[in-house]
Design an enzyme around this catalytic site. Structure first.
Site, short mmCIF file in Angstrom:
data_model
loop_
_atom_site.label_atom_id
_atom_site.label_comp_id
_atom_site.label_asym_id
_atom_site.label_seq_id
_atom_site.Cartn_x
_atom_site.Cartn_y
_atom_site.Cartn_z
N ALA A 137 20.75 112.61 -22.97
CA ALA A 137 20.80 112.25 -21.55
C ALA A 137 19.40 111.85 -21.11
O ALA A 137 18.40 112.23 -21.73
CB ALA A 137 21.31 113.42 -20.70
N LYS A 160 14.20 119.35 -24.08
CA LYS A 160 14.07 118.76 -22.74
C LYS A 160 12.62 118.34 -22.56
O LYS A 160 11.72 119.18 -22.50
CB LYS A 160 14.49 119.78 -21.68
CG LYS A 160 14.39 119.32 -20.25
CD LYS A 160 14.85 120.45 -19.33
CE LYS A 160 14.70 120.11 -17.87
NZ LYS A 160 15.12 121.25 -17.00
N ASP A 193 21.51 126.29 -9.03
CA ASP A 193 22.14 125.00 -9.34
C ASP A 193 23.29 125.21 -10.32
O ASP A 193 23.41 124.50 -11.33
CB ASP A 193 21.11 124.02 -9.92
CG ASP A 193 21.61 122.56 -9.87
OD1 ASP A 193 22.55 122.28 -9.11
OD2 ASP A 193 21.05 121.72 -10.59
N SER A 218 15.49 110.95 -14.12
CA SER A 218 14.32 110.34 -13.50
C SER A 218 13.02 110.93 -14.03
O SER A 218 12.01 110.24 -14.14
CB SER A 218 14.38 110.52 -11.98
OG SER A 218 15.54 109.91 -11.45
#
Length: 534
Positions: free
Chosen positions: A265, A285, A379, A268
């Site tokens: 993935a 990540k 989140d 931004s």
């Protein structure tokens, strides 16, 4: 300063003084801690210090247990605000981006002229003195100030602090240095020799502390410089992200041992890759260097700080992080099943009712663990829930936070379709905001639909706040699950269940559903349990 072992933070309320609970200082020390805790708590409850705040008892008990018994002997239990301030400063120091924090205030402490300073047997109790006493009249009567420092315990830091006070022309009349069981220090000085306003002293201290931070907490200070648009001082020790060290946990990853295989993935500010680390499948990540900002660095440090603390079968496992150039990344275990979001909406998968209950149970267990250690995810959504080998794990702690002393936060953080109304409105919120998000997730698991799919995220957020809108619960939804969903997304956070309660509810129906042969729906559900549709 060597840390003293004084029990663990987060301990349960104390046993009777005669029992063997607590830690550090032997039986007498444990007894003194329990007595000081009980007296401070009694005064808080009777004196309007917010005694009804949830979690106060555990928080106060952990504060005393984390400090040596000498602290309980020194502190003036009649001055509850002292204890609360000390606890507040230590909690602020535990935030990875704060480094060294301090407070300064006028003091009424009066110490005899022959006070020796460090490890003095004289306490720092702020008591009114008889103006006629020899101790009062025989000493320099210039104003006294109490200066309190809290920070990650670092070598030679105490000497740097005393040097700073001397450079400001302050005379140390009394000093107490305490080390906590989790590696932080609380240093309290009573000084005189300052002839100006306390605000000027505070400003002078802040400038001196900035210099110390450049040496001991380079990231904290370099980011402050960038936020103030000042030139940033760069040295070999200040060009990487500083995360609080843990001697028991070696987490820095050598980037040469990372192999990037495919991009999963792209966002931004970063990319997610499948790769390997020492032959182990991992997810990597990576921050995009060209998009790095002060806020990104702060969130990156916070995420590493939190992930290195958590260990649970339903929380994605942290492997390590690269915090030194040329790469900044977080490495976690790789979950071959991907996210629930991807399964539902990209692969068009569906879950049967037993699977829904199993998955919801895994999520609630992971979240219950996080809440038990005071971590608020902020989140929780299907994109941050990963599957592998019949297990689901909570992932992505980029905006997670350790709950602060007040237990509430106000920043709008998360994703609108899953966000609690109090978060959308920038009202104070706490861990119950995660419970609201879980209610939305549980509805998704049952329906396979995107929440408010006919609305934009912003339209959905407005409707949730202004119209109390929730997704429609189908009439044939299992009644226990329908009731649980409605409780989770109550507007009043106090009416929502805890994740501990949710775990029990799901356990109670798991066997019933499994033995009854139910599939996705439970027939016969009346319309009385439905909420307004999107």
């Amino acid at each position: 300063m060597a840390a003293e072992s004084c029990g663990s933070r987060g301990a349960s309320p104390p046993p009777p003084p005669s029992s063997a609970g607590g830690g550090g200082g032997g039986a007498a020390g444990r007894r003194r801690k329990a007595e000081a805790y009980a007296e401070v708590l009694r005064r808080i409850r009777s004196g309007g210090y917010g005694g009804g705040r949830p979690g106060l008892e555990d928080e106060l008990w952990a504060h005393f247990q984390g400090l040596p018994a000498r602290y309980a002997l020194d502190v003036n239990v009649e001055r509850v605000e002292d204890v609360l301030l000390h606890n507040k400063l230590l909690e602020q120091a535990r935030e990875p981006m704060n480094g060294l924090v301090f407070d300064v205030r006028p003091s009424q402490v009066v110490t005899p002229e022959d006070s020796t300073g460090f490890e003095s047997s004289t306490s720092f109790k702020q008591e009114e003195q008889d103006p006629q006493s020899s101790a009062f009249t025989s000493r320099d009567q210039r104003p006294l100030y109490e200066i309190i420092f809290a920070c990650d315990d670092k070598p030679k830091l105490l000497s740097q602090l005393t040097l700073l006070l001397g450079e400001l022309g302050l005379n140390i009349q009394e000093a107490h240095a305490y080390s906590t069981s989790d590696g932080y220090s609380l240093d309290i000085f009573v000084v005189n020799g300052w002839e100006y306003e306390v605000d000027i002293l505070r400003s002078a201290l802040r400038k001196g502390i900035d210099k110390i931070k450049y040496r001991a907490w380079p990231l904290v200070q370099s980011m402050a410089a960038r936020m103030d648009h000042r030139p940033m001082e760069v040295s070999p020790s200040s060009d990487f992200v500083q995360i609080p060290a843990d001697a028991a946990d070696v987490w820095e990853v050598d980037p040469r041992l990372l192999k990037f295989e495919r991009k999963l993935a792209s966002g931004s500010f970063g990319d997610l890759y499948h790769g390997t680390y020492c032959s182990q499948d991992v997810a990597i990540k990576v921050l995009k260097p060209e998009r790095v900002s002060v806020d990104m660095l702060r969130e990156f440090a916070q995420e590493v700080y939190i992930m290195k603390k958590v260990r649970h079968k339903n929380v994605v496992q942290f492997i390590g992080a690269c915090t030194r150039p040329p790469i900044s990344c977080i490495v976690t275990e790789f979950m071959h099943g991907g996210s629930i979001f991807d399964f539902l909406y990209n692969r068009r998968g569906k879950f049967q009712l037993p699977d829904v209950i199993r998955i919801a149970s895994d999520i609630s267990k992971g979240m219950n663990y996080l809440h038990q250690i005071n971590i608020v995810h902020r989140d929780l959504k299907t994109a941050n829930l990963l599957m592998d080998d019949q297990v689901v794990k909570v992932a992505d702690f980029g905006v997670a936070r350790v709950k602060d002393q007040s237990g509430v936060m106000t920043a709008e953080t998360g994703t609108y379709r899953w966000m609690a109304p109090e978060v959308i409105e920038h009202l104070p919120y706490d861990h119950s905001a995660d419970v609201f998000s879980f209610g939305i997730v549980l509805w998704e698991l049952l329906t396979g639909k995107l929440p408010y799919e006919d609305m934009t995220p912003l339209q959905a957020a407005v409707a949730v706040v202004q119209k109390d809108l929730r997704p429609t619960i189908a009439a044939d939804t299992h009644p226990v699950l329908a009731d649980l969903i409605q409780r989770c997304w109550q507007k009043d956070p106090a009416l929502r269940p805890t994740f501990a309660e949710i775990v029990d509810i799901l356990n109670s129906i798991k066997e019933v559903v499994r033995s009854s042969g139910h599939h996705k729906r439970h027939p016969g559900r009346s319309d009385s349990g439905r909420r307004r549709g999107c």
